[in-house]
Motif scaffolding. Structure first.
Motif, PDB file in Angstrom:
ATOM      1  N   ASP A  10       0.850  -1.184   0.000  1.00 37.43           N
ATOM      2  CA  ASP A  10       0.000   0.000   0.000  1.00 37.43           C
ATOM      3  C   ASP A  10       0.886   1.234   0.000  1.00 37.43           C
ATOM      4  OD1 ASP A  10      -2.329   1.461  -0.023  1.00 37.43           O
ATOM      5  OD2 ASP A  10      -2.950   0.945   2.006  1.00 37.43           O
ATOM      6  N   MET A  11       0.336   2.334  -0.491  1.00 38.32           N
ATOM      7  CA  MET A  11       1.041   3.613  -0.491  1.00 38.32           C
ATOM      8  C   MET A  11       0.004   4.692  -0.289  1.00 38.32           C
ATOM      9  SD  MET A  11       3.142   5.415  -3.582  1.00 38.32           S
ATOM     10  CE  MET A  11       2.913   7.177  -3.812  1.00 38.32           C
ATOM     11  N   GLU A  12       0.303   5.618   0.588  1.00 40.96           N
ATOM     12  CA  GLU A  12      -0.596   6.760   0.742  1.00 40.96           C
ATOM     13  C   GLU A  12       0.221   8.035   0.761  1.00 40.96           C
ATOM     14  OE1 GLU A  12      -1.812   7.590   5.292  1.00 40.96           O
ATOM     15  OE2 GLU A  12      -2.365   5.597   4.593  1.00 40.96           O
ATOM     16  N   VAL A  13      -0.370   9.059   0.208  1.00 40.90           N
ATOM     17  CA  VAL A  13       0.242  10.384   0.189  1.00 40.90           C
ATOM     18  C   VAL A  13      -0.816  11.352   0.687  1.00 40.90           C
ATOM     19  CG1 VAL A  13       1.255  12.193  -1.248  1.00 40.90           C
ATOM     20  CG2 VAL A  13       1.712   9.790  -1.780  1.00 40.90           C
ATOM     21  N   THR A  14      -0.461  12.127   1.708  1.00 37.87           N
ATOM     22  CA  THR A  14      -1.397  13.110   2.238  1.00 37.87           C
ATOM     23  C   THR A  14      -0.724  14.470   2.299  1.00 37.87           C
ATOM     24  OG1 THR A  14      -0.770  12.491   4.487  1.00 37.87           O
ATOM     25  CG2 THR A  14      -2.727  11.468   3.605  1.00 37.87           C
ATOM     26  N   ALA A  20       3.122  13.903   2.985  1.00 40.36           N
ATOM     27  CA  ALA A  20       3.580  12.804   3.822  1.00 40.36           C
ATOM     28  C   ALA A  20       3.400  11.519   3.022  1.00 40.36           C
ATOM     29  CB  ALA A  20       2.781  12.749   5.119  1.00 40.36           C
ATOM     30  N   LEU A  21       4.489  10.825   2.791  1.00 45.23           N
ATOM     31  CA  LEU A  21       4.487   9.566   2.054  1.00 45.23           C
ATOM     32  C   LEU A  21       4.566   8.422   3.054  1.00 45.23           C
ATOM     33  CD1 LEU A  21       4.865   7.810  -0.549  1.00 45.23           C
ATOM     34  CD2 LEU A  21       7.331   8.214  -0.272  1.00 45.23           C
ATOM     35  N   LYS A  22       3.699   7.442   2.901  1.00 48.14           N
ATOM     36  CA  LYS A  22       3.705   6.263   3.771  1.00 48.14           C
ATOM     37  C   LYS A  22       3.561   5.030   2.889  1.00 48.14           C
ATOM     38  CE  LYS A  22       1.179   4.447   7.771  1.00 48.14           C
ATOM     39  NZ  LYS A  22       0.057   4.779   8.665  1.00 48.14           N
ATOM     40  N   VAL A  23       4.506   4.095   3.026  1.00 52.47           N
ATOM     41  CA  VAL A  23       4.513   2.881   2.217  1.00 52.47           C
ATOM     42  C   VAL A  23       4.509   1.676   3.148  1.00 52.47           C
ATOM     43  CG1 VAL A  23       5.776   1.544   0.488  1.00 52.47           C
ATOM     44  CG2 VAL A  23       5.764   4.051   0.366  1.00 52.47           C
ATOM     45  N   LEU A  24       3.617   0.748   2.885  1.00 54.26           N
ATOM     46  CA  LEU A  24       3.518  -0.492   3.639  1.00 54.26           C
ATOM     47  C   LEU A  24       4.068  -1.611   2.771  1.00 54.26           C
ATOM     48  CD1 LEU A  24       2.031  -1.562   6.289  1.00 54.26           C
ATOM     49  CD2 LEU A  24       0.166  -2.136   4.752  1.00 54.26           C
ATOM     50  N   CYS A  25       4.944  -2.460   3.346  1.00 52.78           N
ATOM     51  CA  CYS A  25       5.555  -3.520   2.536  1.00 52.78           C
ATOM     52  C   CYS A  25       5.961  -4.709   3.381  1.00 52.78           C
ATOM     53  CB  CYS A  25       6.755  -2.978   1.782  1.00 52.78           C
ATOM     54  SG  CYS A  25       8.142  -2.490   2.823  1.00 52.78           S
ATOM     55  N   PRO A  26       6.117  -5.876   2.747  1.00 49.36           N
ATOM     56  CA  PRO A  26       6.698  -7.011   3.458  1.00 49.36           C
ATOM     57  C   PRO A  26       8.146  -6.680   3.808  1.00 49.36           C
ATOM     58  CG  PRO A  26       5.738  -7.702   1.348  1.00 49.36           C
ATOM     59  CD  PRO A  26       5.753  -6.208   1.369  1.00 49.36           C
ATOM     60  N   PRO A  27       8.628  -7.147   4.946  1.00 48.48           N
ATOM     61  CA  PRO A  27      10.001  -6.810   5.353  1.00 48.48           C
ATOM     62  C   PRO A  27      11.070  -7.128   4.309  1.00 48.48           C
ATOM     63  CG  PRO A  27       8.817  -7.749   7.202  1.00 48.48           C
ATOM     64  CD  PRO A  27       7.917  -7.884   6.001  1.00 48.48           C
ATOM     65  N   HIS A  28      10.901  -8.193   3.549  1.00 45.47           N
ATOM     66  CA  HIS A  28      11.934  -8.549   2.570  1.00 45.47           C
ATOM     67  C   HIS A  28      12.011  -7.565   1.391  1.00 45.47           C
ATOM     68  CE1 HIS A  28       8.432 -10.515   0.664  1.00 45.47           C
ATOM     69  NE2 HIS A  28       9.094 -10.334  -0.462  1.00 45.47           N
ATOM     70  N   CYS A  29      11.033  -6.685   1.258  1.00 44.66           N
ATOM     71  CA  CYS A  29      11.030  -5.703   0.163  1.00 44.66           C
ATOM     72  C   CYS A  29      11.569  -4.337   0.579  1.00 44.66           C
ATOM     73  CB  CYS A  29       9.613  -5.510  -0.373  1.00 44.66           C
ATOM     74  SG  CYS A  29       8.919  -6.940  -1.178  1.00 44.66           S
ATOM     75  N   SER A  30      11.789  -4.126   1.858  1.00 42.63           N
ATOM     76  CA  SER A  30      12.116  -2.791   2.359  1.00 42.63           C
ATOM     77  C   SER A  30      13.317  -2.154   1.685  1.00 42.63           C
ATOM     78  CB  SER A  30      12.351  -2.822   3.871  1.00 42.63           C
ATOM     79  OG  SER A  30      11.157  -3.072   4.532  1.00 42.63           O
ATOM     80  N   SER A  31      14.409  -2.883   1.577  1.00 43.95           N
ATOM     81  CA  SER A  31      15.631  -2.295   1.007  1.00 43.95           C
ATOM     82  C   SER A  31      15.413  -1.809  -0.412  1.00 43.95           C
ATOM     83  CB  SER A  31      16.778  -3.309   1.043  1.00 43.95           C
ATOM     84  OG  SER A  31      17.130  -3.578   2.378  1.00 43.95           O
ATOM     85  N   LEU A  87      15.324  13.414   1.570  1.00 45.75           N
ATOM     86  CA  LEU A  87      16.706  13.206   2.009  1.00 45.75           C
ATOM     87  C   LEU A  87      16.793  12.155   3.116  1.00 45.75           C
ATOM     88  CD1 LEU A  87      17.848  16.927   2.097  1.00 45.75           C
ATOM     89  CD2 LEU A  87      18.161  15.251   0.266  1.00 45.75           C
ATOM     90  N   GLY A  88      15.634  11.659   3.578  1.00 44.34           N
ATOM     91  CA  GLY A  88      15.649  10.657   4.630  1.00 44.34           C
ATOM     92  C   GLY A  88      14.304   9.970   4.777  1.00 44.34           C
ATOM     93  N   LEU A  89      14.346   8.781   5.346  1.00 45.73           N
ATOM     94  CA  LEU A  89      13.145   7.973   5.562  1.00 45.73           C
ATOM     95  C   LEU A  89      13.115   7.480   6.996  1.00 45.73           C
ATOM     96  CD1 LEU A  89      13.331   5.680   2.421  1.00 45.73           C
ATOM     97  CD2 LEU A  89      11.569   7.358   2.863  1.00 45.73           C
ATOM     98  N   ARG A  90      11.921   7.277   7.492  1.00 46.77           N
ATOM     99  CA  ARG A  90      11.730   6.587   8.762  1.00 46.77           C
ATOM    100  C   ARG A  90      11.196   5.198   8.445  1.00 46.77           C
ATOM    101  NH1 ARG A  90       9.998  11.333   8.572  1.00 46.77           N
ATOM    102  NH2 ARG A  90       7.805  10.827   8.260  1.00 46.77           N
ATOM    103  N   CYS A  91      11.687   4.204   9.152  1.00 43.25           N
ATOM    104  CA  CYS A  91      11.250   2.822   8.937  1.00 43.25           C
ATOM    105  C   CYS A  91      10.913   2.189  10.278  1.00 43.25           C
ATOM    106  CB  CYS A  91      12.343   1.996   8.280  1.00 43.25           C
ATOM    107  SG  CYS A  91      12.952   2.667   6.730  1.00 43.25           S
ATOM    108  N   ARG A  92       9.828   1.411  10.308  1.00 41.91           N
ATOM    109  CA  ARG A  92       9.499   0.657  11.513  1.00 41.91           C
ATOM    110  C   ARG A  92       8.781  -0.629  11.103  1.00 41.91           C
ATOM    111  NH1 ARG A  92       5.833   4.731  11.268  1.00 41.91           N
ATOM    112  NH2 ARG A  92       3.640   4.160  11.410  1.00 41.91           N
TER     113      ARG A  92
END
Length: 156
Positions: free
Chosen positions: A42-46, A58-69, A82-87
């Protein structure tokens, strides 16, 4: 596939987030194509207010852990961030299956979601409805409603 008694599946997902205030918002469509083809769920932009009262996104992307990189790389390549937050988080997902119904416009896939072996959500597949609406030069709403009518004739 029928749902089992557990009703939901638990899975881990990664959430990638960035706030961007200096990018043409039309680029998000191209980014969405790239992210989904690389495994994004999923991807959302607000729209959001950034520092110095600039309007940003604000960009938010949901993904399986193996796809993150791979997705982090795509976000850096296709945006100006210039930067991302990941959790990592857990999410509950309903069991689901697909059935097909034949309408006056052609076959339409229907996605069903289950809670404890009971169907609680029924949605015609958007792309099938769009394809048939274009082919028959009619409204998307009309095809969507026809698919639901046929579904309920068969499965009620």
């Amino acid at each position: 596939m029928a749902a089992d008694d557990t009703a939901t599946l638990w899975e881990e997902v990664d959430i990638l987030e960035a706030t961007i205030d200096d990018m043409n918002p039309q680029w998000f469509h191209f980014l969405r194509e790239r992210l989904f083809s690389a495994g994004a769920l999923d991807m959302e932009v607000t729209a959001t207010m950034m520092k110095k009262e600039r309007v940003g996104h604000a960009l938010k992307v949901l993904c399986p852990p193996h796809c993150s990189s791979m997705l982090v790389e795509l976000i850096f390549q296709h945006t100006t961030t210039l930067g991302l937050r990941c959790r990592r988080e857990k999410r509950a997902v309903l069991q689901r299956d697909f059935v097909s119904v034949e309408t006056a416009y052609g076959a339409i896939a229907i996605k069903r979601a289950f809670w404890k072996d009971k169907v609680i959500n029924v949605q015609p597949e958007y792309e099938d409805c769009v394809q048939q609406a274009r082919h028959h030069a009619t409204s998307l709403k009309e095809v969507y409603q026809a698919a639901l009518v046929e579904y309920y004739k068969i499965f009620s």
